[in-house]
Write an enzyme that holds these catalytic residues in place. Structure first.
Site, PDB file in Angstrom:
ATOM      1  CD  GLU A  80     -40.062  75.594 -69.102  1.00 52.11           C
ATOM      2  OE1 GLU A  80     -40.834  74.642 -68.876  1.00 52.11           O
ATOM      3  OE2 GLU A  80     -38.839  75.517 -68.938  1.00 52.11           O
ATOM      4  CE  LYS A 179     -36.361  74.090 -66.716  1.00 51.03           C
ATOM      5  NZ  LYS A 179     -37.031  73.619 -67.946  1.00 51.03           N
ATOM      6  CB  CYS A 211     -40.503  73.287 -65.998  1.00 48.27           C
ATOM      7  SG  CYS A 211     -41.220  71.888 -66.872  1.00 48.27           S
TER       8      CYS A 211
END
Ligand SMILES: *[C@@H]1O[C@H](CO)[C@@H](O)[C@H](O)[C@H]1NC(C)=O
Ligand SMILES: *[C@@H]1O[C@H](CO)[C@@H](O)[C@H](O)[C@H]1NC(C)=O
Ligand SMILES: *[C@@H]1O[C@H](CO)[C@@H](O)[C@H](O)[C@H]1NC(C)=O
Ligand SMILES: *[C@@H]1O[C@H](CO)[C@@H](O)[C@H](O)[C@H]1NC(C)=O
Ligand SMILES: *[C@@H]1O[C@H](CO)[C@@H](O)[C@H](O)[C@H]1NC(C)=O
Ligand SMILES: *[C@@H]1O[C@H](CO)[C@@H](O)[C@H](O)[C@H]1NC(C)=O
Ligand SMILES: *[C@@H]1O[C@H](CO)[C@@H](O)[C@H](O)[C@H]1NC(C)=O
Length: 553
Positions: A80, A179, A211
């Site tokens: 990321e 995301k 994440c």
């Protein structure tokens, strides 16, 4: 004759080549990347300068991709924020963004770089995949124009998303994921709902997220439970937090608890505690990397099963509370005390003896530990702890944790604080808890921040036990449970929401230090009109998180 048999032959041929093409195992690669960061600036750089920086980072990724392909890797995951770092406002990230189309458009950017406007980053990434004949996952920024009829459209006329893209070995865009669970990223917007993104290959079915998403039910759990993916790809910019949430520790535990392959690429930035990448399979970590010493990137490679659930080493399903519910609690502890792991208030009790059977409870959660240490070190103390409740400052996610850990010093007030070294080895341990959730992640972390592959296992009845003799020196042995349905924002994808969580959020917003009356009006109007989702997620989420600027703390 010929005309009638022709389609059959084609079909048979197709079937055979499918079989032949399918792989039982494949080589996976992840790359921990030390991001070349932009200079600090309040004013946006030009698109050319943004591209210059991103190309510097892609140059480094390119050599990792070439190396991985040279070792016959089929797929590589990069981290990321790997192309531009993490400190941005909506304005300063803008020159780094490209419009990324839906993969359904069937596009090979490398062959047709101008089909969707100015997309040099997508073209280059696609060429890297194509030229090296390898699937490439990269994390880049997407911008999507919107207009003023859409009341949630941001002022600059664009939604901006933290986005993963995957190119197949022909360079074709096969996946795009925005995301959902942002962690203090004011530069990006939250998509309307969690996207469930998968793609098929000859080496299994893949799912992707990013994440902080890994701490939540959607899309993470749904991809595994309902979409039955074989392998999850996880780019991350993960700040390590001891004792429970260091990247390698939590990610390996998640792969084991969810019984899925997990390929994690973290950014590498020692001063922000960002390191820890790995290739994890359901029964064990295959390879991992943790380096707080150097500023170097690192390529990891490992062969993994394409379909882990058909492999002989696939672990059986665990009932996480079966043992703990079945036994009578061990001797009730007299010397229990309160302590904290970050902001969470645990009940702790010390492991006084060289061996013992002890139980500690907090509300409905009781944690049982049987243990025997090789030799009790005079300067090291361990405690058993229990926590059940809403976690952290935000108090939105419900955790249930049983943990045995080494205290920082022999002063009991330090139990739960980060500690990185230990020398106490255990001849045996067996940890279990009366969990109310089926989602429990088993963690074992050793001195110097090392995992303990092959040295522990989870039994069908939910006991986390040591295996193959004496353990390494232990920092923590934990069962980390997530009770998603108790989360304040819980919403399983595909089911209807109850109004209660939204009401809660509304109250939180009302009591927060809020200046934007217009925004409150929006929320009110939209609640009345039934489109609560957009408003609450798109505008409210960034207000409720801490003002740091990373994926996870
Ligand atoms: C890919 O290969 C083509 C031609 O073989 C070359 O022109 C191009 O520069 C290469 N691109 C990358 C990113 O390697
Ligand atoms: C993957 O393949 C399965 C059948 O093998 C199919 O049902 C599914 O729709 C495919 N998924 C994608 C994302 O192509
Ligand atoms: C990194 O971790 C250490 C110990 O775990 C902690 O003391 C330090 O504050 C962390 N650094 C940052 C930038 O959070
Ligand atoms: C797990 O075990 C407990 C205790 O034996 C039992 O009550 C519970 O129904 C089991 N859960 C599942 C999902 O089988
Ligand atoms: C703990 O319990 C086990 C069996 O329940 C027993 O064999 C063992 O002696 C106990 N250990 C201690 C130190 O009490
Ligand atoms: C455990 O924690 C709860 C809640 O924090 C507290 O009320 C209780 O007194 C604690 N129990 C013991 C035995 O310390
Ligand atoms: C333990 O630490 C606390 C707070 O840091 C301190 O007040 C206390 O005196 C210490 N106890 C001992 C025995 O050193």
């Amino acid at each position: 004759m010929i005309t009638s048999s022709f389609p059959t032959r084609v079909a048979v041929f197709a079937l055979i080549s499918l079989r032949v093409g399918a792989l039982d195992t494949f080589v996976a690669a992840v790359y921990e990347h030390a991001v070349v960061l932009p200079k600090k600036t309040e004013t946006p750089v030009s698109q050319d300068d943004a591209l210059l920086l991103m190309n510097k980072n892609i140059d480094i990724l390119e050599s990792a991709i070439k190396q991985a392909a040279g070792k016959n890797a089929r797929i590589i995951v990069t981290p990321e924020d790997a192309l531009y770092g993490w400190k941005f406002t909506r304005e300063t990230i803008f020159p780094y963004l490209e419009d990324i189309p839906d993969p359904q458009v069937n596009w090979i950017p490398c062959q047709d770089p101008h089909r969707f406007g100015h997309t040099p980053v997508q073209a280059r990434l696609s060429c890297l995949a194509k030229n090296n004949s390898i699937y490439v996952l990269a994390n880049i920024g997407d911008k999507k124009p919107c207009n003023s009829h859409d009341s949630t459209c941001p002022h600059n006329g664009y939604y901006q998303y933290n986005t993963n893209v995957v190119y197949d070995s022909e360079g074709k865009l096969v996946a795009r994921y925005h995301k959902y669970h942002l962690y203090s990223e004011p530069q990006f917007d939250v998509p309307e709902k969690p996207e469930l993104v998968t793609f098929n290959t000859t080496f299994g079915k893949f799912g992707i997220f990013t994440c902080f998403d890994i701490l939540f039910h959607d899309p993470a759990v749904t991809l595994v439970k309902d979409f039955h993916v074989d392998t999850i790809l996880l780019p991350t910019a993960w700040m390590n937090v001891l004792p429970l949430l260091t990247a390698i520790e939590f990610h390996s535990a998640w792969a084991m608890g969810m019984r899925v392959n997990l390929l994690v690429a973290n950014t590498h930035h020692v001063s922000l505690n960002m390191t820890g990448s790995g290739i994890y399979v359901p029964h064990s970590p295959k390879v991992y990397h943790y380096d707080m010493e150097t500023d170097l990137g690192k390529l990891l490679l490992s062969e993994v099963d394409s379909h882990p659930q058909t492999s002989s080493s696939y672990p059986t399903a665990v009932n996480w509370s079966a043992y703990a519910m079945a036994i009578r609690p061990f001797s009730v502890q007299k010397d229990t005390f309160r302590g904290f792991i970050s902001r969470d208030e645990f009940n702790f009790t010390e492991l006084f003896e060289n061996a013992g059977n002890i139980t500690i409870c907090q509300k409905e959660l009781c944690c049982h530990l049987s243990y025997r240490v090789l030799e009790k070190e005079a300067d090291e103390i361990y405690v058993l702890g229990a926590f059940t409740g809403f976690h952290g400052r935000r108090r939105r996610e419900y955790w249930q944790v049983c943990t045995m850990l080494k205290c920082k010093t022999t002063n009991l007030t330090t139990c739960g604080r980060p500690v990185e070294t230990a020398s106490t080895r255990f001849e045996m341990f067996s940890l279990s808890g009366t969990f109310g959730t089926e989602y429990v992640f088993p963690e074992v972390l050793l001195t110097g921040i090392h995992l303990s592959p092959g040295k522990f296992e989870v039994l069908k009845d939910g006991r986390l036990v040591n295996k193959n003799g004496l353990s390494g020196p232990i920092l923590t042995v934990s069962l980390f449970g997530r009770w998603y349905t108790k989360d304040t924002l819980y919403k399983s994808s595909g089911t209807n929401n109850s109004a209660i969580p939204y009401l809660l959020i509304f109250i939180v917003l009302m009591t927060a230090d809020f200046q934007n009356i217009v925004l409150l009006n929006y929320i009110y109007v939209n609640m009345m009109m039934g489109s609560r989702d957009n408003i609450i997620h798109r505008h409210a989420a960034p207000q409720l998180v801490t003002p740091t600027n990373r994926c996870f703390t």
